[in-house]
Design an enzyme around this catalytic site. Sequence first.
Site, PDB file in Angstrom:
ATOM      1  N   GLU A 156       0.811  -1.221   0.000  1.00  0.00           N
ATOM      2  CA  GLU A 156       0.000   0.000   0.000  1.00  0.00           C
ATOM      3  C   GLU A 156       0.848   1.277   0.000  1.00  0.00           C
ATOM      4  OE1 GLU A 156      -2.649  -0.374   3.357  1.00  0.00           O
ATOM      5  OE2 GLU A 156      -4.067  -1.569   2.210  1.00  0.00           O
ATOM      6  N   GLU A 209      -6.489  -8.178  -0.048  1.00  0.00           N
ATOM      7  CA  GLU A 209      -6.833  -8.272   1.376  1.00  0.00           C
ATOM      8  C   GLU A 209      -8.311  -7.980   1.543  1.00  0.00           C
ATOM      9  OE1 GLU A 209      -4.649  -5.590   3.912  1.00  0.00           O
ATOM     10  OE2 GLU A 209      -2.779  -5.954   2.846  1.00  0.00           O
TER      11      GLU A 209
HETATM   12  C1  GAL Z   1      -4.309  -2.947   5.208  1.00  0.00           C
HETATM   13  C2  GAL Z   1      -2.821  -3.278   5.365  1.00  0.00           C
HETATM   14  C3  GAL Z   1      -2.627  -4.524   6.194  1.00  0.00           C
HETATM   15  C4  GAL Z   1      -3.454  -4.462   7.439  1.00  0.00           C
HETATM   16  C5  GAL Z   1      -4.904  -4.265   7.069  1.00  0.00           C
HETATM   17  C6  GAL Z   1      -5.840  -4.246   8.243  1.00  0.00           C
HETATM   18  O1  GAL Z   1      -4.501  -1.644   4.806  1.00  0.00           O
HETATM   19  O2  GAL Z   1      -2.215  -3.480   4.111  1.00  0.00           O
HETATM   20  O3  GAL Z   1      -1.258  -4.647   6.504  1.00  0.00           O
HETATM   21  O4  GAL Z   1      -3.013  -3.424   8.229  1.00  0.00           O
HETATM   22  O5  GAL Z   1      -5.036  -3.043   6.394  1.00  0.00           O
HETATM   23  O6  GAL Z   1      -7.172  -4.049   7.858  1.00  0.00           O
END
Ligand code: GAL
Length: 679
Positions: free
Chosen positions: A153, A308
């Site tokens: 990110e 994710e």
């Molecule tokens: C994302 C990030 C992850 C984790 C996740 C939690 O933005 O890439 O490492 O922090 O959020 O929701």
Amino acid sequence: MSVPKLCQQFIYGGDYNPEQWLDRPDILEQDIVLLKKAHINTVTLGVFSWSVLEPQEGVFRFEWLHKIIDRLYQNGIRVILATPSGSRPRWLAEKYPEVLRVREDRVRYLYGERHNHCYTSPVYREKVAVINRKLAENFKDHPAVMMWHISNEYRDECHCPLCQQAFRKWLKNRYQNIDELNHAWWTTFWSHTYQSFDQIESPSSIGEKGLHGLTLDWKRFVTAQTTDFMCHEIRVLREAGVQQPTVVNFMNDYTGLDYYKLAEHVDYVSWDSYPTWHHKSDVLTAFDTGMQHDLMRSMKQKPFLLMESSPSSPNWQNISKVKKPGMLMNAALHAVAHGSDSVQFFQIRQSRGGFEKFHSAVIDHYGGEDTRIFKEVTETGVVLETLAEIKGSQVNAAAAVIYDMESRWAMESAKGPRNEGLFYHEAALKSYQALRKNGLNVDVINMEQSLEKYRIIAAPMLYMFRAGIEEKLRGFVQQGGILVMTYWSGIVNETDLCHIGGTPHGLTDVLGLRSEEIDGLCKGETNHFLPLGKNGLFMKDRYECSHLCDLVHLDGAKPLMTYAENFYKGYPALTVNNYGSGLAYYVCADAEMDFYLDLYRNIIAEQNIPPVMDSIPEGIEISSRTIKNTEYVFVQNFTEEPICIRLPNEAEILFGCYDGAIQGYSSVIYRKKTQLPQK
Ligand code: GAL
């Protein structure tokens, strides 16, 4: 050692952080057992592993990672391996303070958090190169490693002296001489003329904030510098012999970077999707999320990856709501419906400490398989295996919404008709939602992309015209396309200078009008659209509008609706113009959702554009993917209640329960033979 042919299957898994558990080999072994039970076939490793991989400068520890990757591979689980640049070790910041970011008010950060490093710093670049090279040397030939996840990110900006220098160099390259820059930024205003590039400083709350051209170019530079940093990371991997594809992960509607520029340099675009399910209407949340999925897919015009998502609640939203039964699978299939070839979670095993110890996980602190979430993860894994034939298929969209970051930057930093909210995202979402609710797949594109394959282009609030968009839109309408442009379009050029001679610039003849004034409405203030005579287009006879009302001067366009109130009662509120073989509509104000629904319903019917499905009931979201002449239609219920719906006779159900209705928070996927829409 052997792995099943995963390339035929959807990628299913998520971020796994075994480095937090190296003193618990029993847990690491248990994880493998549970991953297999959950039908997980891939994990992302190494996102935050730098301080374990290189505990001291030049001291490397890769044995643990080899062991874990080997164990995963022996068990049929593949790996997306990350470069660890998203969070650097403490020793690095201590020894080389230049890697720490400087804020816009020129204060240098202390060590802490993550994403806190300067992308320009030669030291940071060198240290990232060293660790990336080591990773590549260790794992480039490992059969488990299927893809390289570049950093995590990318975000934010740095205003340190090194970045200032790089910014000046970037500007010099762009403008060649200072007079060009002064003209582009209109610096005679307030007597801010620069005599040399060396005088330029990035925008700051203790310095220059009022030069819109500077602000815009700074944002462009931040994107260019981040892209350059990312390319540096990739170059190191490639030079060390890495052959696997690369992927970068983006965030929801993030405005700090123009993601399109980064997307050009990786093999796959992915994103991290954390919608606020169950906070407000899930139907609206689904459309909002669908628009992001479509944006990610449209960047490379090919399947993207869901990198994710939260198995249940994330822990960082204001309120952490658990996902209701069915929501996990529905959200997963939603991504697939819009073109994702993966479903990935954050996190596989819940961390015991730190910022995310209460973030949901596939394996929680309890650690067993008999939890609601684990069961739903498993069910979803099984379903994805049965849907393998859909992987790699395309989304054919008859319509596109233009949603452009550079234009957004310029519009949102200008002082203009409404400084307490222009509602750009909301305006784009209204067009997007209306097109989808009327049954069309939709691409979400920027001004640089080709318009040729679409039948309808929605151009909400296209403030800045760039990349020759006027000419592209003209050609599009000329050849029979339907353009729906709105208020506050074609106002400035690429350097943020206002167009002279009438706006929307270069399209006044295509639209048959010019915009003369724009009225900002106060919070809560409204006006209305009324039909003009028998326009035949509308079901309702009155639509509310708010925020911005454009007062236009007609020059050939036909008014279809007029304003109901204020001194501009009777002025055009919706117009249409015949141009070439196409039609150009102009929506003068920020009209309510129903207006767009009715407008697009009529356009789609009039133009005979075949929808993916007819008569879609409220609460249902439809999207489809196509491979050769087979179309897979996803029918998803984003409410708690069953919804009655008629599926077409030729529908061959591939997945889901259908008895004339679709149950709450569930999906049906059917297959049908199709012909691609012809323009
Ligand atoms: C994302 C990030 C992850 C984790 C996740 C939690 O933005 O890439 O490492 O922090 O959020 O929701």
